[in-house]
Design an enzyme around this catalytic site. Structure first.
Site, PDB file in Angstrom:
ATOM      1  N   TYR A 303       0.847  -1.193   0.000  1.00  0.00           N
ATOM      2  CA  TYR A 303       0.000   0.000   0.000  1.00  0.00           C
ATOM      3  C   TYR A 303       0.882   1.242   0.000  1.00  0.00           C
ATOM      4  CZ  TYR A 303      -3.838  -3.100   1.390  1.00  0.00           C
ATOM      5  OH  TYR A 303      -4.782  -4.089   1.454  1.00  0.00           O
ATOM      6  N   HIS A 311      -6.470   1.366  -2.149  1.00  0.00           N
ATOM      7  CA  HIS A 311      -6.242  -0.059  -2.331  1.00  0.00           C
ATOM      8  C   HIS A 311      -4.754  -0.322  -2.563  1.00  0.00           C
ATOM      9  CE1 HIS A 311     -10.512  -1.139  -2.518  1.00  0.00           C
ATOM     10  NE2 HIS A 311     -10.683  -0.027  -3.213  1.00  0.00           N
ATOM     11  N   LYS A 358      -4.279  -4.637  -9.610  1.00  0.00           N
ATOM     12  CA  LYS A 358      -3.024  -4.795  -8.882  1.00  0.00           C
ATOM     13  C   LYS A 358      -1.975  -5.387  -9.810  1.00  0.00           C
ATOM     14  CE  LYS A 358      -5.206  -5.410  -4.378  1.00  0.00           C
ATOM     15  NZ  LYS A 358      -6.300  -4.566  -4.801  1.00  0.00           N
TER      16      LYS A 358
END
Length: 404
Positions: A303, A311, A358
């Site tokens: 993070y 997120h 991600k």
């Protein structure tokens, strides 16, 4: 070693959405680490000293007390104030009765007050919304199955071919579907106005939740920040750094022995604690907030500021690599991801993380060869200088989007 990771292009939330909550988060989670800096001088004097390369800032180091739990390979912090210090200053650990932040007591209080006010808590609202979504999918599937059965019946009776419709007045949609009203249950009789009200409110429960630190988190707080002391549950004495270093390694080499002082097994260069701590220390030293990634089938999540702000940007998979292949053949440790994984596994992992915006990172940790180092080097954290990390960023190839 510097990292080449760059934040992804995730869209930021709208400017007016939950602005008050973000302001509170900036105030509550203002410190990125448990250490805080105290400036006794005014800002004008600090600017003059800063031009000269000097500072009179004092470092305030909180002292947090933890207890080693060998069964769960973790360190427990039971004091509520100390738990929130570690969580709100760097997001260390997790509540054993919570998903992340130790909020069990707050949830109990909110549930008690919500029941008194005849309203739903946030968890109950979420559960209700999920139940309604599930019921909508079931109703839509039944409607589509009924239309398909009607088309088959027309084909068998009249020979007509009718394509079943996936939308229409008989098939519910997300815009028009409404949950069926619940059946009203008989309410208990209310007392008369002449009956005196009896207050039978139970006291709020004590906080039985503790903050649970992983071994890499605990050693980072102990060795790098000097803000954690760890107690041996068998002797109730504080452990030294040297003892903790060997205890954390032994936790992965032998099953826990309660109440018994067994000798420390022979330490290994491919100890899982060493491999995971090296990666954890690497990204923490670069300013990332490192959290567990079991939710997305990876080892760590990175993070930029913390889970309450945004997120995770990256998903990290720890991949050990032996400098000497003979060490791997003779190793007694079943090291995770030490063997080459299949392309199907990599494609699946990359797809899962790409769908949640991600970037997948493979962190290769090179394990030094036993032929050039003695096992005595593992008695001290100085052995970490013999390990190295290489990062490989994996991106999913989508032919329809990457033709240019």
């Amino acid at each position: 070693m510097g990292s080449l990771l760059q934040p992804s292009g995730r869209k930021k939330p709208a400017a007016g959405k939950a602005a008050g909550r973000r302001g509170d988060n900036n105030r509550i989670y203002a410190n990125p680490l448990p250490l805080t800096f105290l400036y006794p001088l005014p800002s004008s004097a600090r600017s003059v000293l800063g031009l000269l390369g000097l500072t009179l800032a004092k470092i305030d180091t909180p002292q947090v007390h933890g207890v080693l739990d060998r069964a769960t390979r973790s360190v427990w912090v039971s004091d509520r104030t100390e738990s929130f210090i570690l969580w709100r200053r760097g997001f260390f650990g997790k509540g054993d009765l919570s998903r992340s932040e130790p909020s069990w007591l707050n949830r109990q209080v909110n549930a008690r007050r919500a029941a008194a006010a005849n309203r739903l808590t946030a968890e109950e609202v979420t559960a209700k919304r999920r139940a309604e979504r599930k019921q909508f999918k079931l109703d839509r599937a039944r409607a589509i199955a009924a239309v398909a059965a009607e088309a088959e019946a027309l084909f068998e009776s009249e020979g007509r071919v009718v394509v079943p419709a996936l939308s229409g007045p008989n098939i519910p949609s997300a815009a028009t579907w409404k949950p069926a009203p619940r059946e009203e249950t008989e309410l208990p009789a209310t007392p008369n106005d002449d009956t005196p009200a009896v207050e039978d409110e139970e006291p709020f429960p004590d906080d039985i939740e503790h903050l649970q630190l992983t071994l890499p988190e605990a050693f980072f707080l102990l060795w790098n920040l000097d803000c954690l002391t760890i107690e041996d549950p068998d002797t109730n004495h504080l452990l030294s750094v040297q003892k903790i270093w060997t205890e954390f390694q032994a936790a992965y080499l032998a099953p826990p022995a309660f109440g018994l002082s067994l000798p420390i097994p022979e330490l290994q260069f491919d100890n899982p604690f060493l491999i995971n701590y090296i990666v954890y220390h690497h990204y923490r030293s670069l300013g990332w907030v490192v959290r567990g990634g079991i939710k997305f089938c990876v080892d760590y999540m990175l993070y930029k500021r913390g889970p309450v702000f945004n997120h995770a940007e990256f998903s990290v998979v720890v991949c050990p690599v032996y400098e000497d292949p003979e060490d791997q053949a003779a190793s007694k440790v079943d090291l995770h991801h030490a063997k080459p994984f299949s392309w199907s596994w990599l494609s699946t992992m990359n797809r899962v993380n790409t769908q949640v915006f991600k970037t997948l990172v493979l962190a290769y940790v090179t394990i030094p060869a036993r032929s050039r180092l003695s096992s005595e080097a593992l008695q001290s954290p100085a052995c970490l200088q013999h390990y190295s990390i290489r990062e490989v960023t994996v991106r999913r190839f989508i032919p329809a989007r990457m033709r240019d």
